[in-house]
Write an enzyme that holds these catalytic residues in place. Structure first.
Site, short mmCIF file in Angstrom:
data_model
loop_
_atom_site.label_atom_id
_atom_site.label_comp_id
_atom_site.label_asym_id
_atom_site.label_seq_id
_atom_site.Cartn_x
_atom_site.Cartn_y
_atom_site.Cartn_z
N SER A 1 1.10 -1.18 -0.07
CA SER A 1 -0.16 -0.07 0.01
C SER A 1 1.00 1.25 -0.02
O SER A 1 1.80 1.37 0.80
CB SER A 1 -0.93 0.09 1.36
N GLU A 2 0.66 2.25 -1.01
CA GLU A 2 1.63 3.12 -1.12
C GLU A 2 1.78 4.21 -0.02
O GLU A 2 2.78 4.88 0.14
CB GLU A 2 1.21 3.90 -2.45
N ASN A 3 1.07 4.14 1.03
CA ASN A 3 1.42 4.69 2.29
C ASN A 3 2.26 4.69 2.99
O ASN A 3 2.81 5.12 4.26
CB ASN A 3 -0.22 5.30 2.99
N SER B 1 8.23 4.01 -0.47
CA SER B 1 7.33 3.08 -1.02
C SER B 1 7.28 3.31 -2.34
O SER B 1 6.78 2.52 -3.37
CB SER B 1 6.12 3.92 -0.29
#
Lengths: 233, 218
Positions: free
Chosen positions: B46-48, B88
């Site tokens: 998840s890019e966070n 990320s």
């Protein structure tokens, strides 16, 4: 050991003025510097440029500064959770620069790392690329993005020590370490402040050199934006 | 019958291979995680800032410091890792994440995707979408074949502001599975019971149709 501790939020915010550029760590409402934002929303400073991945919600996070119309320009990647934001943007009172999330992160990192600009494939061929230099590397077009810095960066960590070293928790890390590097003055608020020597140097995420002022936040609401659970089986 | 959102996710889950790192977008793509076969090892990014994302927490175990890119509370799997946003997107731009599944408003026959802005209407921002589509090796789009007005979302050329160029490889809709080739959209599969004519009628772009087109197996 250089002592970075300030005893209250007023000392932490010393020197903030109208028309300055501020960075705020956090993703959604996770890992935002709640105490700094709340204190800034009580100050009579206006015309601010704010760099933050999101813009909070109507009554929490950067929404508090928007309510008082303290922000002139927002630099963000996603602002979908805030109706006051949308109202000010559509009426033209709030300037908005939307940039891809990875480019935002890297532009902050670059700003703190002494890299004035870099090429990225993100945004090539889109509105984001308008007016930007395009160059091909390995047969693929990239656009030139410039570094971001700020007069103040406000970040939030889980634990910190008096030397300014920071450790984050979970996905509350997000933009905080990058913005900590890019602030001329970086104010770190932490849930737990300990004397230097108590944190394991192997575990430090942000070395104290990037932090000018550190304080323990008075209280943390840590609001959840989308509480999602699975049923017990 | 046209597929529902869960069935679109179920069909996309068949594209996932052993040992893949996968980023799932918001909406239908999130549902893909519910259909991973038990014997296939996948790690979700998840890019966070999390790799090895697990299911939603049980009630009472929600942690405000543990969310996904949709700001929903999550858990982590054994072997998970947490990191900052620059790291990320290094995983994403640097092609370490092998598959991205995302929703779209429009896809064009050269693989352009539009999914971030409706001028004058929706101005929420692109989030990580432009970085995700900029250099991923494999991008699958999950979407309905037509919009609420019944207009095709599969076009010769995107009308909305685009998110990325020449990037979509495959599309799974409620009606069909399409591949983006250098000559345009190639029809690979039909939804169960959907006739070829229905797909052609719902598609603005030309379709390359070779031989008998099989029905999807769900």
């Amino acid at each position: 050991m250089i002592n970075k501790v300030v005893n209250n939020i007023d000392s932490a915010l010393k020197g903030v003025e109208s028309k300055m550029t501020f960075m705020f760590g956090g993703f959604g409402l996770s890992g935002i510097p709640e105490n700094s934002i709340a204190a800034l929303s009580k100050k009579d400073i206006f015309g601010l440029t704010c760099i933050s991945n999101n813009a909070g919600v109507d009554d929490f996070g950067l929404g508090l500064l928007l309510q008082r119309k303290q922000i002139k320009k927002m630099i963000s990647s996603y602002v979908g959770e805030n109706t006051e934001f949308e109202r000010q943007m559509l009426s033209g009172t709030l300037e908005v620069d939307l940039i891809p999330q990875g480019s935002l992160a890297e532009r902050c990192r670059a700003g703190g790392a002494g890299i004035p600009a870099f090429f990225t494939p993100a945004g090539y061929g889109t509105e984001v690329a308008e007016g930007k230099e395009v160059r091909e590397f390995n047969g693929k077009p990239h656009i030139l993005e410039s570094a971001l810095t700020a007069d103040f960066a406000f970040v939030k960590a889980w634990r910190g020590d008096s030397a300014g070293n920071l450790i984050y928790k979970g996905t509350a890390r997000n933009f905080n370490p990058l913005m900590a590097m890019a602030g001329k003055i970086t104010v770190a608020e932490v849930e737990e402040l300990v004397p230097a020597g108590e944190l394991d140097p192997n575990q430090i995420h942000t070395p104290g050199i990037f932090v000018q002022r550190i304080l323990q936040g008075e209280k943390y609401e840590k609001r959840i934006e989308q509480r999602t659970v699975r049923p017990r089986e | 019958m046209a597929l529902d959102k869960n069935q679109i996710a179920q069909r996309i889950a068949q594209e996932l291979d052993h040992n893949m790192y996968v980023n799932l977008g918001i909406g239908i793509p999130t549902l893909v995680a519910n259909y991973i076969p038990k014997d296939v090892d996948i790690e979700f990014q998840s890019e966070n800032g999390v790799l090895g994302m697990g299911p939603f927490p049980l009630e009472g175990a929600e942690d405000p410091d543990l969310i996904n890119a949709g700001k929903q509370t999550i858990t982590t799997m054994p072997g998970a890792a947490l990191f900052d946003s620059a790291t990320s997107f290094a995983m994403i731009r640097g092609r370490h994440v092998q598959l991205t599944v995302l929703g779209a408003m429009e896809v064009s026959e050269n693989g352009d995707i539009a999914n971030w802005k409706i001028p004058g209407k929706m101005v929420k921002g692109m989030g990580g979408a432009m970085d995700l589509v900029a250099s991923a090796d494999n991008i699958i789009v999950a979407m309905m074949h037509t919009n609420r007005q019944g207009e095709s979302k599969i076009l010769k050329k995107c009308r909305l502001p685009i998110t990325g160029v020449n990037c979509v490889k495959k599309i799974v809709t409620n009606l069909a599975v399409l591949e983006v080739t250098k000559n345009g959209f190639k029809l690979l599969e039909r939804a169960p019971g959907i006739r070829l004519e229905e797909i052609i009628k719902a598609t603005e772009a030309e379709l390359i149709i070779e031989g008998e087109i099989p029905e999807m197996i769900l």
